[in-house]
Design a protein around this motif. Structure first.
Motif, PDB file in Angstrom:
ATOM      1  N   VAL A  42      25.580 -34.659  20.777  1.00  0.00           N
ATOM      2  CA  VAL A  42      25.861 -33.256  20.453  1.00  0.00           C
ATOM      3  C   VAL A  42      26.615 -33.290  19.133  1.00  0.00           C
ATOM      4  CG1 VAL A  42      26.968 -31.108  21.170  1.00  0.00           C
ATOM      5  CG2 VAL A  42      26.019 -32.656  22.903  1.00  0.00           C
ATOM      6  N   ARG A  43      25.921 -32.947  18.062  1.00  0.00           N
ATOM      7  CA  ARG A  43      26.462 -33.187  16.726  1.00  0.00           C
ATOM      8  C   ARG A  43      26.613 -31.884  15.947  1.00  0.00           C
ATOM      9  NH1 ARG A  43      24.272 -35.425  11.592  1.00  0.00           N
ATOM     10  NH2 ARG A  43      22.172 -35.149  12.410  1.00  0.00           N
ATOM     11  N   PRO A  44      27.818 -31.554  15.484  1.00  0.00           N
ATOM     12  CA  PRO A  44      27.970 -30.375  14.625  1.00  0.00           C
ATOM     13  C   PRO A  44      27.412 -30.663  13.230  1.00  0.00           C
ATOM     14  CG  PRO A  44      30.072 -31.501  14.843  1.00  0.00           C
ATOM     15  CD  PRO A  44      29.109 -32.227  15.736  1.00  0.00           C
ATOM     16  N   GLU A 103      31.641 -24.973  13.637  1.00  0.00           N
ATOM     17  CA  GLU A 103      32.150 -25.438  14.927  1.00  0.00           C
ATOM     18  C   GLU A 103      31.030 -26.032  15.774  1.00  0.00           C
ATOM     19  OE1 GLU A 103      34.406 -23.571  18.890  1.00  0.00           O
ATOM     20  OE2 GLU A 103      33.864 -22.304  17.183  1.00  0.00           O
ATOM     21  N   GLY A 104      31.334 -27.140  16.450  1.00  0.00           N
ATOM     22  CA  GLY A 104      30.356 -27.787  17.302  1.00  0.00           C
ATOM     23  C   GLY A 104      30.365 -27.232  18.716  1.00  0.00           C
ATOM     24  N   LEU A 105      29.834 -28.011  19.640  1.00  0.00           N
ATOM     25  CA  LEU A 105      29.844 -27.705  21.058  1.00  0.00           C
ATOM     26  C   LEU A 105      30.418 -28.905  21.804  1.00  0.00           C
ATOM     27  CD1 LEU A 105      26.309 -26.077  21.493  1.00  0.00           C
ATOM     28  CD2 LEU A 105      28.504 -24.911  21.857  1.00  0.00           C
ATOM     29  N   ARG A 151      26.663 -21.780  11.030  1.00  0.00           N
ATOM     30  CA  ARG A 151      26.961 -22.656  12.172  1.00  0.00           C
ATOM     31  C   ARG A 151      25.653 -23.263  12.667  1.00  0.00           C
ATOM     32  NH1 ARG A 151      29.620 -21.189  18.128  1.00  0.00           N
ATOM     33  NH2 ARG A 151      30.066 -23.348  18.719  1.00  0.00           N
ATOM     34  N   GLU A 152      25.660 -24.573  12.831  1.00  0.00           N
ATOM     35  CA  GLU A 152      24.483 -25.277  13.352  1.00  0.00           C
ATOM     36  C   GLU A 152      24.937 -26.491  14.148  1.00  0.00           C
ATOM     37  OE1 GLU A 152      20.411 -27.634  11.900  1.00  0.00           O
ATOM     38  OE2 GLU A 152      21.832 -26.876  10.401  1.00  0.00           O
ATOM     39  N   VAL A 153      24.323 -26.679  15.299  1.00  0.00           N
ATOM     40  CA  VAL A 153      24.603 -27.825  16.155  1.00  0.00           C
ATOM     41  C   VAL A 153      23.279 -28.491  16.486  1.00  0.00           C
ATOM     42  CG1 VAL A 153      25.633 -28.625  18.324  1.00  0.00           C
ATOM     43  CG2 VAL A 153      26.609 -26.645  17.135  1.00  0.00           C
ATOM     44  N   GLU A 154      23.301 -29.800  16.578  1.00  0.00           N
ATOM     45  CA  GLU A 154      22.092 -30.562  16.919  1.00  0.00           C
ATOM     46  C   GLU A 154      22.331 -31.308  18.228  1.00  0.00           C
ATOM     47  OE1 GLU A 154      20.020 -34.484  15.078  1.00  0.00           O
ATOM     48  OE2 GLU A 154      20.368 -32.850  13.651  1.00  0.00           O
TER      49      GLU A 154
END
Length: 213
Positions: free
Chosen positions: A51-53, A57-59, A205-208
């Motif tokens: 779980v990569r920001p 902000e990440g998760l 904002r983007e999270v992978e």
């Protein structure tokens, strides 16, 4: 009077207990087949590898991801739950859609054991643009569709619109991908190419989230 007071005590206690039970019970949402939810936690059909920001902000880190359709009730309380709705096409022309439909694959192919969820939130500056201005940035100047076609048919995808569900959702879009393990480098190239475009300047904002099954 005192007798009435003591008789009322059990009734008030039972009422309070009933209210507490109702609060603890999961809320049943109406079933909407357009809605998909992605719940991160300790349960789910997908193992989470990262779980990569990417921007902002990440998760929280989680072990599993549960993907379900129609806002199904979750058996376990998730660490996070993201929702989005499959909606009408926004920035694609008829000819572009026909070309995509001719080659793209459905999600859930037996050999597609790798996957990714990419939640994205765009800036207010993006939403302040008109539809034709967003289309110009999206395709004429960023070639979003053309970049995506390079990964077809190896990479399958489904886009979910979070804003269709109201303002409470933390992201604007959730894109769910799956692909064969051998096609992961192709998927990495797709992400890099998209993130280098003018369109991505509007992403705040983007999270992978990388998964496998």
């Amino acid at each position: 009077m005192e007798t009435g007071h003591w008789q009322a005590q059990p009734q008030r206690l039972e009422t309070r207990l009933r209210l507490e039970r109702n609060r603890a019970r999961p809320t049943v949402r109406s079933v909407n087949p357009r809605v998909w939810q992605f719940a991160g936690g300790n349960a789910g059909q997908f193992e989470v590898h990262a779980v990569r920001p990417i921007i902002g902000e990440g998760l929280p880190q989680v072990a599993r991801l549960a993907v379900s359709n129609g806002e199904a009730l979750l058996e376990h309380a998730p660490v996070f739950c993201l929702r989005g709705a499959v909606s009408n096409d926004r920035y694609v022309t008829r000819s572009e859609k026909s070309e995509l439909v001719a080659v793209q694959q459905l999600l859930g192919r037996p050999e597609a054991t790798r996957g990714a969820l990419i939640p994205i939130k765009k800036s207010q500056a993006w939403w302040d643009l008109t539809q034709d201005e967003r289309r110009s940035i999206f395709e004429e100047r960023s070639a979003h569709i053309q970049i995506g076609k390079r990964a077809l048919p190896n990479v399958a995808r489904r886009l979910h619109h979070c804003r269709d569900l109201g303002n409470a959702e933390p992201f604007d879009f959730l894109t769910w991908f799956d692909f064969n393990v051998d096609d992961e480098p192709r998927f990495d190239e797709l992400l890099k190419a998209l993130r280098d475009t003018e369109e991505w300047r509007y992403v705040e904002r983007e999270v992978e989230i990388r998964v496998s099954r």
